[in-house]
Design a protein around this motif. Structure first.
Motif, mmCIF file in Angstrom:
data_model
loop_
_atom_site.group_PDB
_atom_site.id
_atom_site.type_symbol
_atom_site.label_atom_id
_atom_site.label_comp_id
_atom_site.label_asym_id
_atom_site.label_seq_id
_atom_site.Cartn_x
_atom_site.Cartn_y
_atom_site.Cartn_z
ATOM 1 N N PHE A 176 -62.729 -53.895 -25.036
ATOM 2 C CA PHE A 176 -61.812 -54.337 -23.991
ATOM 3 C C PHE A 176 -60.394 -53.824 -24.198
ATOM 4 C CE2 PHE A 176 -65.424 -57.092 -24.025
ATOM 5 C CZ PHE A 176 -65.731 -57.184 -22.677
ATOM 6 N N GLY A 177 -60.208 -52.960 -25.151
ATOM 7 C CA GLY A 177 -58.897 -52.346 -25.363
ATOM 8 C C GLY A 177 -58.382 -52.540 -26.765
ATOM 9 N N ASP A 178 -57.361 -51.777 -27.092
ATOM 10 C CA ASP A 178 -56.699 -51.859 -28.387
ATOM 11 C C ASP A 178 -55.635 -52.956 -28.319
ATOM 12 O OD1 ASP A 178 -54.033 -50.452 -29.943
ATOM 13 O OD2 ASP A 178 -55.901 -50.743 -31.065
ATOM 14 N N PHE B 6 -55.027 -60.562 -25.648
ATOM 15 C CA PHE B 6 -56.258 -61.111 -26.233
ATOM 16 C C PHE B 6 -56.061 -62.515 -26.817
ATOM 17 C CE2 PHE B 6 -56.753 -56.486 -26.510
ATOM 18 C CZ PHE B 6 -57.926 -56.344 -25.791
ATOM 19 N N SER B 7 -54.853 -63.068 -26.681
ATOM 20 C CA SER B 7 -54.602 -64.407 -27.227
ATOM 21 C C SER B 7 -55.219 -65.472 -26.329
ATOM 22 C CB SER B 7 -53.097 -64.655 -27.359
ATOM 23 O OG SER B 7 -52.524 -64.836 -26.089
ATOM 24 N N ALA B 8 -55.515 -66.598 -26.919
ATOM 25 C CA ALA B 8 -56.129 -67.689 -26.163
ATOM 26 C C ALA B 8 -55.204 -68.218 -25.075
ATOM 27 C CB ALA B 8 -56.529 -68.810 -27.115
ATOM 28 N N PHE C 154 -60.158 -62.070 -18.452
ATOM 29 C CA PHE C 154 -59.559 -62.071 -19.783
ATOM 30 C C PHE C 154 -60.632 -62.019 -20.864
ATOM 31 C CE2 PHE C 154 -56.842 -64.119 -16.800
ATOM 32 C CZ PHE C 154 -55.584 -63.602 -17.090
ATOM 33 N N ALA C 155 -60.359 -61.270 -21.917
ATOM 34 C CA ALA C 155 -61.196 -61.239 -23.123
ATOM 35 C C ALA C 155 -60.325 -61.800 -24.232
ATOM 36 C CB ALA C 155 -61.629 -59.811 -23.439
ATOM 37 N N ALA D 261 -52.992 -52.668 -25.333
ATOM 38 C CA ALA D 261 -53.600 -53.234 -24.124
ATOM 39 C C ALA D 261 -52.592 -54.092 -23.365
ATOM 40 C CB ALA D 261 -54.820 -54.066 -24.488
ATOM 41 N N THR D 262 -52.782 -54.155 -22.059
ATOM 42 C CA THR D 262 -52.001 -55.035 -21.201
ATOM 43 C C THR D 262 -52.952 -56.000 -20.514
ATOM 44 O OG1 THR D 262 -52.220 -53.607 -19.268
ATOM 45 C CG2 THR D 262 -50.344 -53.174 -20.743
ATOM 46 N N VAL D 263 -52.399 -57.032 -19.906
ATOM 47 C CA VAL D 263 -53.241 -57.977 -19.165
ATOM 48 C C VAL D 263 -54.012 -57.220 -18.089
ATOM 49 C CG1 VAL D 263 -53.203 -59.972 -17.609
ATOM 50 C CG2 VAL D 263 -51.822 -59.989 -19.681
ATOM 51 N N GLY D 264 -53.348 -56.282 -17.433
ATOM 52 C CA GLY D 264 -54.008 -55.497 -16.383
ATOM 53 C C GLY D 264 -55.135 -54.629 -16.896
ATOM 54 N N SER D 265 -54.921 -53.969 -18.038
ATOM 55 C CA SER D 265 -55.978 -53.093 -18.575
ATOM 56 C C SER D 265 -57.167 -53.902 -19.085
ATOM 57 C CB SER D 265 -55.431 -52.184 -19.674
ATOM 58 O OG SER D 265 -55.059 -52.913 -20.832
ATOM 59 N N VAL D 266 -56.913 -55.094 -19.625
ATOM 60 C CA VAL D 266 -58.009 -55.962 -20.068
ATOM 61 C C VAL D 266 -58.790 -56.459 -18.855
ATOM 62 C CG1 VAL D 266 -58.592 -58.125 -21.237
ATOM 63 C CG2 VAL D 266 -56.869 -56.598 -22.225
ATOM 64 N N ASP D 267 -58.087 -56.777 -17.764
ATOM 65 C CA ASP D 267 -58.742 -57.190 -16.523
ATOM 66 C C ASP D 267 -59.707 -56.104 -16.053
ATOM 67 O OD1 ASP D 267 -58.507 -59.044 -13.882
ATOM 68 O OD2 ASP D 267 -58.544 -56.932 -13.288
ATOM 69 N N VAL D 268 -59.250 -54.865 -16.017
ATOM 70 C CA VAL D 268 -60.090 -53.740 -15.592
ATOM 71 C C VAL D 268 -61.289 -53.589 -16.524
ATOM 72 C CG1 VAL D 268 -60.150 -51.226 -15.331
ATOM 73 C CG2 VAL D 268 -58.225 -52.529 -14.411
ATOM 74 N N SER D 269 -61.065 -53.681 -17.832
ATOM 75 C CA SER D 269 -62.158 -53.548 -18.805
ATOM 76 C C SER D 269 -63.184 -54.662 -18.655
ATOM 77 C CB SER D 269 -61.601 -53.563 -20.229
ATOM 78 O OG SER D 269 -60.792 -52.443 -20.461
ATOM 79 N N CYS D 270 -62.711 -55.894 -18.432
ATOM 80 C CA CYS D 270 -63.629 -57.026 -18.260
ATOM 81 C C CYS D 270 -64.481 -56.856 -17.011
ATOM 82 C CB CYS D 270 -62.858 -58.339 -18.180
ATOM 83 S SG CYS D 270 -62.180 -58.895 -19.737
#
Length: 96
Positions: free
Chosen positions: A31-33, A82-84, A72-73, A37-46
């Motif tokens: 889901f990214g490094d 990636f934080s809770a 979110f991951a 990583a950004t919130v947007g890039s994690v969204d796309v990966s998820c």
């Protein structure tokens, strides 16, 4: 209070879809490094990974029925996107 069903079918609500336990099955790296990583890039990966797993209809249904949907991951030891707390921060803002 009771809300009647919106005429256009889309609720003016934000929904956070949270993928957890990924660190236990060593998938969090998909889901990214964490450093870049950004919130947007994690969204796309998820969204991409959920499509691979066969959840295309769920993604489409959520996007059609809610005004804002974020994916979110998270990891217990994660930081940044990636934080809770990342989904909660997103829910409390008006940003996309």
């Amino acid at each position: 209070t009771f809300r009647s069903h919106p005429q256009d079918g889309r609720w003016n609500l934000s929904v956070a879809v949270v993928l957890t336990k990924l660190d236990l099955i060593v998938l969090i790296r998909n889901f990214g490094d964490e450093g870049s990583a950004t919130v947007g890039s994690v969204d796309v990966s998820c969204r991409s990974q959920l499509r691979v797993w066969g959840f295309e209809n769920m993604i489409r249904a959520l996007d059609q029925r809610f005004s804002r949907v974020g994916y979110f991951a998270i990891s217990p030891r994660g930081s940044g996107p990636f934080s809770a707390g990342s989904p909660l921060r997103w829910l409390l803002t008006d940003e996309g």
